[in-house]
Design an enzyme around this catalytic site. Structure first.
Site, short mmCIF file in Angstrom:
data_model
loop_
_atom_site.label_atom_id
_atom_site.label_comp_id
_atom_site.label_asym_id
_atom_site.label_seq_id
_atom_site.Cartn_x
_atom_site.Cartn_y
_atom_site.Cartn_z
N GLU A 1 -4.66 -3.74 7.54
CA GLU A 1 -5.11 -4.43 6.48
C GLU A 1 -5.02 -6.13 6.61
O GLU A 1 -4.18 -6.50 7.55
CB GLU A 1 -4.21 -3.65 5.09
CG GLU A 1 -5.05 -2.63 5.08
CD GLU A 1 -4.21 -2.08 3.92
OE1 GLU A 1 -3.52 -2.58 3.08
OE2 GLU A 1 -4.61 -0.95 3.06
N HIS B 1 -6.41 -7.55 -7.63
CA HIS B 1 -7.09 -6.98 -5.82
C HIS B 1 -8.82 -7.27 -6.12
O HIS B 1 -9.18 -7.38 -7.56
CB HIS B 1 -7.11 -5.74 -6.05
CG HIS B 1 -7.27 -4.35 -5.28
ND1 HIS B 1 -8.88 -4.38 -4.05
CD2 HIS B 1 -6.31 -3.97 -4.13
CE1 HIS B 1 -8.74 -3.97 -3.57
NE2 HIS B 1 -6.99 -3.36 -2.37
N ARG C 1 -4.56 -11.38 -0.68
CA ARG C 1 -5.98 -11.21 -1.69
C ARG C 1 -6.09 -12.03 -2.98
O ARG C 1 -7.29 -12.35 -3.22
CB ARG C 1 -4.93 -9.56 -2.27
CG ARG C 1 -5.44 -8.10 -1.72
CD ARG C 1 -4.65 -7.53 -2.39
NE ARG C 1 -4.35 -6.36 -1.39
CZ ARG C 1 -3.79 -5.40 -1.38
NH1 ARG C 1 -3.04 -5.34 -2.58
NH2 ARG C 1 -3.99 -4.35 -0.62
N HIS D 1 -3.53 -5.35 -10.09
CA HIS D 1 -3.03 -3.95 -9.36
C HIS D 1 -1.55 -4.07 -8.88
O HIS D 1 -1.36 -2.67 -9.41
CB HIS D 1 -3.91 -4.91 -7.61
CG HIS D 1 -3.91 -4.02 -7.06
ND1 HIS D 1 -4.58 -2.32 -7.36
CD2 HIS D 1 -3.44 -3.65 -6.19
CE1 HIS D 1 -3.99 -1.78 -5.97
NE2 HIS D 1 -3.17 -2.44 -5.27
N ARG E 1 2.21 -10.03 -3.02
CA ARG E 1 2.73 -8.77 -2.02
C ARG E 1 1.80 -8.37 -0.82
O ARG E 1 0.49 -8.73 -0.64
CB ARG E 1 2.71 -7.32 -2.88
CG ARG E 1 2.73 -6.06 -2.44
CD ARG E 1 3.21 -5.16 -2.93
NE ARG E 1 1.91 -4.93 -3.60
CZ ARG E 1 0.95 -4.04 -2.77
NH1 ARG E 1 1.18 -3.21 -2.22
NH2 ARG E 1 -0.58 -3.35 -3.65
P1 FAD Z 1 3.88 4.74 -10.44
O1 FAD Z 1 3.91 5.11 -9.08
O2 FAD Z 1 3.35 4.11 -11.10
O3 FAD Z 1 5.14 5.63 -11.05
C1 FAD Z 1 5.82 5.45 -13.13
C2 FAD Z 1 6.22 6.81 -13.18
O4 FAD Z 1 6.51 6.56 -14.14
C3 FAD Z 1 5.01 7.75 -13.49
O5 FAD Z 1 5.26 9.10 -12.90
C4 FAD Z 1 4.92 7.53 -14.97
O6 FAD Z 1 4.45 8.64 -15.35
C5 FAD Z 1 6.88 7.66 -15.37
N1 FAD Z 1 7.19 6.11 -16.34
C6 FAD Z 1 6.13 5.17 -16.96
N2 FAD Z 1 7.38 5.08 -18.27
C7 FAD Z 1 7.93 6.20 -18.74
C8 FAD Z 1 8.26 6.36 -19.80
N3 FAD Z 1 8.39 5.71 -21.09
N4 FAD Z 1 8.46 7.69 -20.21
C9 FAD Z 1 9.37 8.76 -18.94
N5 FAD Z 1 8.31 8.23 -17.60
C10 FAD Z 1 8.03 7.37 -17.67
N6 FAD Z 1 0.38 0.80 -2.62
C11 FAD Z 1 0.71 0.54 -1.32
O7 FAD Z 1 1.68 0.92 -0.46
N7 FAD Z 1 -0.34 0.72 -0.60
C12 FAD Z 1 -1.39 1.05 -0.96
O8 FAD Z 1 -2.69 1.88 -0.65
C13 FAD Z 1 -1.60 0.94 -2.90
N8 FAD Z 1 -2.67 1.52 -3.11
C14 FAD Z 1 -2.71 1.65 -4.47
C15 FAD Z 1 -4.00 1.90 -5.31
C16 FAD Z 1 -3.99 2.72 -6.26
C17 FAD Z 1 -5.52 2.73 -7.04
C18 FAD Z 1 -3.26 1.92 -7.20
C19 FAD Z 1 -2.67 1.19 -8.84
C20 FAD Z 1 -1.76 1.03 -6.55
C21 FAD Z 1 -1.56 0.97 -5.26
N9 FAD Z 1 -0.45 0.82 -4.15
C22 FAD Z 1 -0.62 1.12 -3.60
C23 FAD Z 1 0.74 0.02 -4.97
C24 FAD Z 1 1.63 0.86 -4.59
O9 FAD Z 1 1.01 2.74 -5.84
C25 FAD Z 1 2.55 1.16 -6.03
O10 FAD Z 1 2.88 0.23 -6.15
C26 FAD Z 1 3.40 2.27 -5.99
O11 FAD Z 1 3.26 3.31 -6.55
C27 FAD Z 1 4.85 1.96 -7.65
O12 FAD Z 1 5.16 3.07 -7.75
P2 FAD Z 1 6.55 3.37 -8.70
O13 FAD Z 1 7.46 4.63 -8.24
O14 FAD Z 1 7.03 2.02 -8.55
O15 FAD Z 1 5.58 3.79 -9.74
C1 SIN Z 2 -5.73 -0.40 -0.83
O1 SIN Z 2 -6.05 0.11 -0.61
O2 SIN Z 2 -6.31 -2.01 -0.71
C2 SIN Z 2 -4.57 -1.18 -2.07
C3 SIN Z 2 -3.65 -0.90 -0.97
C4 SIN Z 2 -2.19 -1.85 -1.51
O3 SIN Z 2 -2.06 -2.12 -2.90
O4 SIN Z 2 -1.67 -2.08 -0.49
#
Ligand code: FAD
Ligand code: SIN
Length: 539
Positions: free
Chosen positions: A113, A227, A273, A337, A372
């Site tokens: 990437e 992104h 990015r 993003h 990032r």
């Molecule tokens: P999240 O996965 O967002 O989970 C948050 C949780 O908290 C959810 O379950 C939500 O329902 C819950 N929640 C929120 N507020 C409350 C509340 N008030 N009360 C109760 N529950 C609550 N990163 C990578 O490293 N690789 C990738 O390939 C990648 N691809 C991505 C693609 C997309 C489309 C997106 C949007 C992001 C991507 N990212 C990627 C970034 C990465 O996915 C996120 O930064 C990461 O998944 C965040 O994880 P998290 O557990 O912190 O939060």
């Molecule tokens: C992507 O697949 O381009 C997202 C990867 C990331 O946000 O780290």
């Protein structure tokens, strides 16, 4: 109301919350709260994969160098060391849990990437997040010490003096105070504060807003990553077209079919990015009036069989919107993003408030700095979630004696005003703190935001909810769960908008994800973090 206080309450069921819950010693009784169902989160939407230095030609040292380079001078080197050195152990544990990463000839397959100097991104086709989250969610369901509360909303942290002693929760028509010996905030990012975002609807920055209101220290809130390639089709959500597509050889082209990214950076479409996003932004500003507001990703340089193997999900979503990516390029433009800023945590994921921990996108561990590196986010969720294996829990406080049971309701007129505020806000933030910012634009946005905030504050539902949130008791909710959620998320987004705009105004330079067109250069004197607590901003 849970019958016995939990030792630990984890808020959020993305990769960070699930993995943290599994790492917390099993002697502790854990309540895992999530506002949707267990498997729904931004983590579930992650496509590209997880970065980890596991290839023979790779090393934690090289992964660290790439991470520091992307972070534009603001990474914490010790935090990055922890990230890259513990990456392999976390990947091993995911494989043991049963995450079906793609393999080639019996070894884990790795892709490239942007801004990575080696192929180090593990993946499960283009739905890596789903593979990780569904496996971890299954493991959580099988743990007898974890109780899952779905469709349960955390509204505020419950603090006493300088310690966190639980969470104020809306669960099954009741608003009440849930005590806990420790609280872990894993509520993800806040992309919904922008009108253009790849994030799911639940990414409303609840954890950062709750932390801010509880007086926790926050850091680097101006740094948001845009992104470059989110689907741009009228009526379609801003679905992410993974960077891995460019890693596999797709070209970014303009209306004339030209690979314009090389005009802006020698690495072309595989530049960092922020550079590619700004290249698209600038290129579109120069466009003729009758040209569309997007550029295109052309996958035709990639072999068809390779596309089918690597990107089945992207093929399906494009088809749904009438795009046959084997025959035509995909229309794309940048979208908000990932939030680099968040709640400050130390190497053990501990915040500045006693008994409060933060993991995942909500936290500011110091690993991402001002920008990032792709696929480092899921890795951070794991490595910093894993630190909770060392958690020592204080005795749980008692549940407050339920006071008089009171009710909270809302009139139809108020509900409409609330919806209006919620829908007007993200445009203001996109205009004021989007890809290219200026003092003037930020000040205009802050003025518009003040207006929205006062409309919100004067709503009777706001007055009523704030009164209830300030007084431990048990309240019966005479409104739809969705309406309380709308109120709470709008409150959080208004706080987030204020924090991001003020932080963007505070930093008069350009660095990483923060670009100020009135201060387009990086200023060495600003190689410092922005810290925020209450109404104080300092470096
Ligand atoms: P999240 O996965 O967002 O989970 C948050 C949780 O908290 C959810 O379950 C939500 O329902 C819950 N929640 C929120 N507020 C409350 C509340 N008030 N009360 C109760 N529950 C609550 N990163 C990578 O490293 N690789 C990738 O390939 C990648 N691809 C991505 C693609 C997309 C489309 C997106 C949007 C992001 C991507 N990212 C990627 C970034 C990465 O996915 C996120 O930064 C990461 O998944 C965040 O994880 P998290 O557990 O912190 O939060
Ligand atoms: C992507 O697949 O381009 C997202 C990867 C990331 O946000 O780290």
């Amino acid at each position: 109301m849970p019958i016995v206080p939990f030792d630990v309450l984890v808020i959020g069921s993305g990769a960070a919350g699930l993995y943290a819950a599994l790492c917390i010693p099993s002697r502790y009784r854990i309540g895992l709260i999530t506002k949707d169902v267990l498997s729904q989160s931004a983590s579930d939407w992650a496509q590209g994969g997880i970065a980890a230095a596991i290839a023979p030609e790779d090393s934690p040292r090289l992964h660290k160098a790439d991470t520091l380079q992307a972070g534009a001078g603001l990474c914490d080197p010790a935090a990055v060391d922890q990230l890259v050195e513990q990456g392999a152990t976390c990947i091993k544990s995911l494989v043991e849990f049963g995450v079906p990463f793609d393999q080639e000839e019996g070894t884990l397959s790795l892709t490239l990437e942007a801004a990575h100097s080696r192929r180090r991104v593990l993946h499960a086709a283009d739905a890596t997040g789903r593979a990780v989250v569904s496996t971890l969610a299954d493991a959580v369901r099988h743990r007898s010490n974890i109780t899952v509360f779905e469709h349960t909303l955390a509204l505020d942290l419950w603090t006493e003096g300088d310690r966190c002693q639980g969470v104020i929760v809306a669960h099954e028509h009741t608003l009440s105070w849930w005590p806990a010996g420790a609280v872990v905030v894993a509520t993800g990012g806040g992309g919904q504060v922008f009108s253009q975002t790849t994030n799911p609807p639940a990414s409303t920055g609840d954890g950062v807003a709750m932390g801010w209101r509880a007086g926790v220290q926050l850091r680097d809130l101006e740094f948001f990553q845009f992104h470059p390639t989110a689907l741009k089709v009228s009526g379609a959500p801003r679905f992410l077209i993974s960077e891995a597509v460019r890693g596999e050889g797709a070209h970014l082209i303009d209306a004339a079919g030209r690979r314009f990214a090389f005009d802006y950076h020698p690495q072309g479409e595989l530049a960092p990015r922020d550079v590619v996003s700004r290249a698209i932004y600038c290129h579109l500003l120069q466009r003729e009036a009758d040209n569309p507001d997007c550029v295109w990703l052309d996958l035709r340089p990639i072999d068809d069989e390779r596309i089918k193997y690597r990107f089945p999900n992207i093929i399906a979503v494009c088809q749904r919107w009438g795009i046959d990516l084997f025959q035509q390029p995909i229309p794309v433009s940048p979208a908000a993003h990932y939030w680099m800023g968040g709640i400050i945590t130390d190497r053990h994921s501990h915040t500045t408030l006693s008994q409060l921990y933060a993991v995942g996108e909500t936290a500011s561990t110091g690993v991402h700095g001002a920008n990032r590196l792709a696929s480092n986010s899921l890795l951070e969720c794991l490595v910093y979630g894993r630190q909770l294996q060392h958690l020592q829990v204080a005795a749980s406080p008692q549940s407050p004696a339920p006071g008089v049971s009171e009710t909270i309701g809302i009139s139809p007129g108020e509900a409409e005003t609330l919806s209006q505020i919620r829908s007007e806000l993200p445009d203001i933030v996109w205009q004021g703190a989007g890809i290219s910012r200026s003092a003037e634009g930020i000040e205009t946005a802050l003025g518009q935001l003040d207006h929205l905030r006062s409309r919100f504050t004067t709503l009777p539902i706001t007055q009523r909810c704030l009164q209830c949130l300030s007084q431990p008791a048990q309240y019966t909710l005479h409104l739809e769960a969705d309406t309380l959620r709308l109120w709470s998320e709008t409150r959080n987004l208004l706080d987030l908008a204020h924090l991001i705009l003020k932080s963007a105004h505070f930093r008069p330079e350009s660095r990483g994800g923060h670009y100020r067109e009135d201060h387009p250069n990086t200023n060495e004197q600003w190689q410092v973090h922005t810290r925020v607590q209450g109404d104080q901003w300092w470096t």
